[in-house]
Design a protein around this motif. Structure first.
Motif, PDB file in Angstrom:
ATOM      1  N   VAL A  95      -0.454   3.777  25.460  1.00  0.00           N
ATOM      2  CA  VAL A  95      -0.701   4.827  24.461  1.00  0.00           C
ATOM      3  C   VAL A  95      -1.419   4.237  23.248  1.00  0.00           C
ATOM      4  N   TYR A  96      -1.036   3.025  22.884  1.00  0.00           N
ATOM      5  CA  TYR A  96      -1.562   2.407  21.663  1.00  0.00           C
ATOM      6  C   TYR A  96      -3.036   2.040  21.801  1.00  0.00           C
ATOM      7  N   VAL A  97      -3.437   1.544  22.979  1.00  0.00           N
ATOM      8  CA  VAL A  97      -4.829   1.118  23.159  1.00  0.00           C
ATOM      9  C   VAL A  97      -5.749   2.330  23.043  1.00  0.00           C
ATOM     10  N   GLY A  98      -6.768   2.215  22.203  1.00  0.00           N
ATOM     11  CA  GLY A  98      -7.697   3.320  22.001  1.00  0.00           C
ATOM     12  C   GLY A  98      -7.331   4.235  20.853  1.00  0.00           C
ATOM     13  N   ASN A  99      -6.354   3.826  20.012  1.00  0.00           N
ATOM     14  CA  ASN A  99      -5.937   4.712  18.923  1.00  0.00           C
ATOM     15  C   ASN A  99      -6.894   4.682  17.732  1.00  0.00           C
ATOM     16  N   GLU A 100      -7.893   3.809  17.759  1.00  0.00           N
ATOM     17  CA  GLU A 100      -8.922   3.700  16.721  1.00  0.00           C
ATOM     18  C   GLU A 100      -8.335   3.431  15.332  1.00  0.00           C
ATOM     19  N   GLY A 101      -7.263   2.644  15.303  1.00  0.00           N
ATOM     20  CA  GLY A 101      -6.688   2.238  14.028  1.00  0.00           C
ATOM     21  C   GLY A 101      -5.752   3.236  13.385  1.00  0.00           C
ATOM     22  N   THR A 102      -5.503   4.364  14.024  1.00  0.00           N
ATOM     23  CA  THR A 102      -4.690   5.415  13.404  1.00  0.00           C
ATOM     24  C   THR A 102      -3.202   5.256  13.680  1.00  0.00           C
ATOM     25  N   PHE A 103      -2.804   4.303  14.541  1.00  0.00           N
ATOM     26  CA  PHE A 103      -1.389   4.083  14.842  1.00  0.00           C
ATOM     27  C   PHE A 103      -0.848   2.850  14.124  1.00  0.00           C
ATOM     28  N   ARG A 125       2.517   9.809   7.505  1.00  0.00           N
ATOM     29  CA  ARG A 125       1.932  10.094   6.187  1.00  0.00           C
ATOM     30  C   ARG A 125       0.406  10.098   6.227  1.00  0.00           C
ATOM     31  N   GLN A 126      -0.153   9.687   7.336  1.00  0.00           N
ATOM     32  CA  GLN A 126      -1.611   9.580   7.488  1.00  0.00           C
ATOM     33  C   GLN A 126      -2.224   8.717   6.386  1.00  0.00           C
ATOM     34  N   ILE A 127      -1.508   7.702   6.012  1.00  0.00           N
ATOM     35  CA  ILE A 127      -2.003   6.781   4.990  1.00  0.00           C
ATOM     36  C   ILE A 127      -2.862   5.684   5.613  1.00  0.00           C
ATOM     37  N   CYS A 128      -2.729   5.520   6.923  1.00  0.00           N
ATOM     38  CA  CYS A 128      -3.433   4.458   7.651  1.00  0.00           C
ATOM     39  C   CYS A 128      -4.651   5.032   8.371  1.00  0.00           C
ATOM     40  N   CYS A 142       0.842  -1.207   0.000  1.00  0.00           N
ATOM     41  CA  CYS A 142       0.000   0.000   0.000  1.00  0.00           C
ATOM     42  C   CYS A 142       0.870   1.247   0.000  1.00  0.00           C
ATOM     43  N   ASN A 143       1.979   1.223   0.739  1.00  0.00           N
ATOM     44  CA  ASN A 143       2.902   2.354   0.728  1.00  0.00           C
ATOM     45  C   ASN A 143       3.563   2.504  -0.638  1.00  0.00           C
ATOM     46  N   GLU A 144       3.919   1.386  -1.231  1.00  0.00           N
ATOM     47  CA  GLU A 144       4.559   1.423  -2.547  1.00  0.00           C
ATOM     48  C   GLU A 144       3.650   2.057  -3.593  1.00  0.00           C
ATOM     49  N   PHE A 145       2.352   1.730  -3.517  1.00  0.00           N
ATOM     50  CA  PHE A 145       1.391   2.258  -4.485  1.00  0.00           C
ATOM     51  C   PHE A 145       0.735   3.551  -4.002  1.00  0.00           C
ATOM     52  N   ASN A 146       1.106   3.981  -2.784  1.00  0.00           N
ATOM     53  CA  ASN A 146       0.564   5.222  -2.222  1.00  0.00           C
ATOM     54  C   ASN A 146      -0.958   5.178  -2.109  1.00  0.00           C
ATOM     55  N   VAL A 147      -1.476   4.037  -1.658  1.00  0.00           N
ATOM     56  CA  VAL A 147      -2.910   3.831  -1.524  1.00  0.00           C
ATOM     57  C   VAL A 147      -3.266   3.746  -0.039  1.00  0.00           C
ATOM     58  N   PRO A 148      -4.287   4.481   0.421  1.00  0.00           N
ATOM     59  CA  PRO A 148      -4.661   4.408   1.836  1.00  0.00           C
ATOM     60  C   PRO A 148      -5.193   3.034   2.207  1.00  0.00           C
ATOM     61  N   PHE A 149      -5.074   2.701   3.497  1.00  0.00           N
ATOM     62  CA  PHE A 149      -5.540   1.405   3.978  1.00  0.00           C
ATOM     63  C   PHE A 149      -6.020   1.543   5.417  1.00  0.00           C
ATOM     64  N   LEU A 150      -6.772   0.577   5.864  1.00  0.00           N
ATOM     65  CA  LEU A 150      -7.199   0.528   7.257  1.00  0.00           C
ATOM     66  C   LEU A 150      -7.555  -0.901   7.623  1.00  0.00           C
ATOM     67  N   ALA A 151      -7.608  -1.161   8.922  1.00  0.00           N
ATOM     68  CA  ALA A 151      -7.943  -2.495   9.415  1.00  0.00           C
ATOM     69  C   ALA A 151      -9.412  -2.558   9.796  1.00  0.00           C
ATOM     70  N   ARG A 152      -9.959  -3.771   9.746  1.00  0.00           N
ATOM     71  CA  ARG A 152     -11.335  -4.012  10.177  1.00  0.00           C
ATOM     72  C   ARG A 152     -11.395  -5.377  10.840  1.00  0.00           C
ATOM     73  N   GLY A 153     -12.195  -5.456  11.891  1.00  0.00           N
ATOM     74  CA  GLY A 153     -12.450  -6.737  12.531  1.00  0.00           C
ATOM     75  C   GLY A 153     -13.843  -7.216  12.166  1.00  0.00           C
ATOM     76  N   ALA A 154     -14.711  -7.273  13.168  1.00  0.00           N
ATOM     77  CA  ALA A 154     -16.075  -7.744  12.931  1.00  0.00           C
ATOM     78  C   ALA A 154     -16.992  -6.655  12.403  1.00  0.00           C
ATOM     79  N   GLY A 155     -16.544  -5.401  12.415  1.00  0.00           N
ATOM     80  CA  GLY A 155     -17.382  -4.308  11.918  1.00  0.00           C
ATOM     81  C   GLY A 155     -18.469  -3.889  12.885  1.00  0.00           C
ATOM     82  N   THR A 156     -18.280  -4.161  14.194  1.00  0.00           N
ATOM     83  CA  THR A 156     -19.296  -3.789  15.180  1.00  0.00           C
ATOM     84  C   THR A 156     -19.113  -2.371  15.712  1.00  0.00           C
ATOM     85  N   SER A 157     -18.079  -1.670  15.246  1.00  0.00           N
ATOM     86  CA  SER A 157     -17.878  -0.284  15.662  1.00  0.00           C
ATOM     87  C   SER A 157     -19.142   0.534  15.410  1.00  0.00           C
ATOM     88  N   LEU A 158     -19.422   1.466  16.304  1.00  0.00           N
ATOM     89  CA  LEU A 158     -20.652   2.261  16.202  1.00  0.00           C
ATOM     90  C   LEU A 158     -20.363   3.741  15.942  1.00  0.00           C
TER      91      LEU A 158
END
Length: 502
Positions: A217-225, A471-474, A83-99
């Motif tokens: 610090v990492y716990v609660g970062n909502e996927g941004t770290f 880079r705020q790509i994540c 994703c970094n090589e192609f400069n494409v944003p990405f993010l993680a997902r689990g069960a999708g229960t986030s509200l």
């Protein structure tokens, strides 16, 4: 899914044009990702991607361009590097229960779904920890520990489907966190893939690690770290005894006064949950627990600890409930009865489908003594906007969850829900509370951040985020108000996300 990556793919035009212009055709990106996860581990057809266009916050929608299903940390790292090589944003997902839209792929890009990484890697009862993969369903860990004398304490209401990785991302709570604390109190360490693909380890299996509390610090970062790929979680010894009760009240005011007096007495229940009249009706219609349909509120009260202390605590709780006009109290005398009482709370959200085709669950916090005020305001808001709003929430710590019922196919109703939600959250702030207790900020509440924090606070948070994600790509455009668009390729949404008017 189409196996032949050379054939035409329906893509978001701006990304395709930029990739082609850079001699990096999208088909090459598909090919490289397929080389990592295999043909059965990737989706890119539009109809398949619709499944991933939103999480539990259905008001905003934006589909990813590609979904991949890694099975190892090394695969996650390789995907992120591509994703970094192609400069494409990405993010993680689990069960999708986030509200709160936490796993909404703003602008498209690559979604890394972790549900195939679901193993318990180690159970160490002697040292009281477990090592699990991020796709491990919370309840599955609980079930694996049955009979061992230990349990994993955080138990969100979506426990039957939410994953440990998602719990860590949002620092999830749950009914029993009143006494035992939220997710961060039970994470000893973790492994993560940073947004550049680097694999790091934070914390460890011991209670104390020298240096800064980086896993905290990492716990609660909502996927941004970055992306958590393993977690070392604390195991808690099972209490010697439980006492579980359902207290039925004629009015919400009586119930909230009883809550305040129980806590003021120095009793810290392991759980103290409230369901209002609307939820009582829905749950009773769905599951026939025997709740009185004319009751104003029901409190689920549980205390645990040493057997010798239980009867005295229960006696005092009964006294305080009777003082506040309780109508009746049902007590669980067997494990089966306790399970049934908890089923009435855990399945409350599942019963809402009988009331409305769509619903939006809000997440605000007020001081416990202000619960009557916020609940009265929610009722007034319901009348003002002509929306039905029901409530089921963690009353012990003032974390309210008004559930706004509507039909998302009606744009006018959707707009009313957004406006009503904003007014309720504004009132939480006015009463000295917060706009989230456990669901996180995501995209839903991002514009509230400047109302809660000053510029210095936000700038400091931004510096911390940029250490992990420069880079705020994540997981772009989450949690903090954007100060710039970042430099990752951004996809124009086919169905633009609808945002609350702020």
């Amino acid at each position: 899914m189409v196996d032949d990556t050379s054939q035409t793919i329906n893509l978001s035009a701006p990304v395709l044009e930029k990739l082609e212009a850079g001699s990096r055709p999208f088909s090459l990106l598909i090919q490289k990702l397929t080389g990592i996860v295999g043909k059965t581990g990737i989706l890119y057809n539009a109809d398949e991607l619709l499944v991933y266009e939103c999480d539990g916050y259905i008001v905003d929608k934006s589909a990813p361009d590609i979904v991949v299903f890694p099975t190892t940390t090394e695969q996650v790292s390789a995907i992120v590097k591509i994703c970094n090589e192609f400069n494409v944003p990405f993010l993680a997902r689990g069960a999708g229960t986030s509200l709160s839209g936490g796993c909404l792929p703003i602008g498209g890009g690559v979604m890394i779904v972790l549900t195939r990484m679901k193993q318990i890697l180690e159970l160490n009862l002697r040292d009281r920890y477990a090592i699990v993969e991020p796709g491990m369903v919370n309840l599955h860990l609980t079930n694996a520990l049955k009979g061992t004398g230990y349990h994993y304490a955080p138990d969100p209401s979506s426990q039957g489907s939410c994953t440990i990785g998602g719990n860590i991302a949002t620092n999830s709570g749950g009914p029993h966190t009143l006494k035992y604390g939220v997710t961060t109190n039970h994470v000893l360490g973790l492994e993560a893939v940073l947004p550049d693909g680097t694999i790091i380890e934070l914390g460890g299996p011991t209670a104390e690690v020298p240096g800064y509390d980086l896993h905290g610090v990492y716990v609660g970062n909502e996927g941004t770290f970055g992306i958590c790929t393993k977690a070392i979680v604390r195991l808690t010894r099972d209490p010697e005894a439980h006492r579980t009760m359902l207290a039925v009240f004629q009015t919400i005011g009586d119930a909230t006064r009883a809550i305040s007096e129980i806590i003021a007495e120095g009793i810290i229940p392991s759980a103290l949950e409230m369901m209002d009249h609307g939820i009582i009706q829905a749950v009773e219609e769905a599951f026939h627990f025997g709740f009185p349909l004319d009751a104003g509120a029901v409190l689920l009260i549980e205390v645990d600890g040493l057997e010798v202390a239980m009867d005295a605590e229960v006696s005092k709780i009964l006294e305080l409930c009777n003082k506040n006009n309780v109508r009746e109290i049902q007590r669980a005398d067997t494990p089966e009865e306790r399970t049934l009482i908890w089923k009435s709370r855990k399945q409350a959200f599942g019963a809402i489908g009988r009331l409305s085709p769509s619903y939006c669950t809000q997440d605000g916090v007020v001081p416990r003594t202000r619960l009557p005020e916020i609940l009265e305001f929610i009722e007034q808001t319901s009348e003002k906007y002509g929306l039905r709003i029901v409530n089921v929430f963690h009353a012990g710590d003032g974390n309210v969850h008004p559930i706004l019922l509507f039909d998302e196919r009606d744009q006018a109703q959707t707009q009313l829900v957004l406006e009503a939600s904003e007014e309720i959250l504004e009132k939480c702030l006015e009463l000295g509370g917060s706009v989230t207790g456990e669901h996180g900020i995501g995209v839903e509440k991002i514009n509230f951040m400047s109302r809660i924090f000053n510029e210095t606070d936000l700038a400091t948070m931004e510096k911390v985020r940029n250490i992990f994600n420069p880079r705020q790509i994540c997981s772009r455009d989450k949690v903090l108000p954007p100060h710039g668009s970042g430099n990752a390729t951004k996809v124009t949404q086919t169905h633009p996300a609808r945002r609350a008017p702020h």
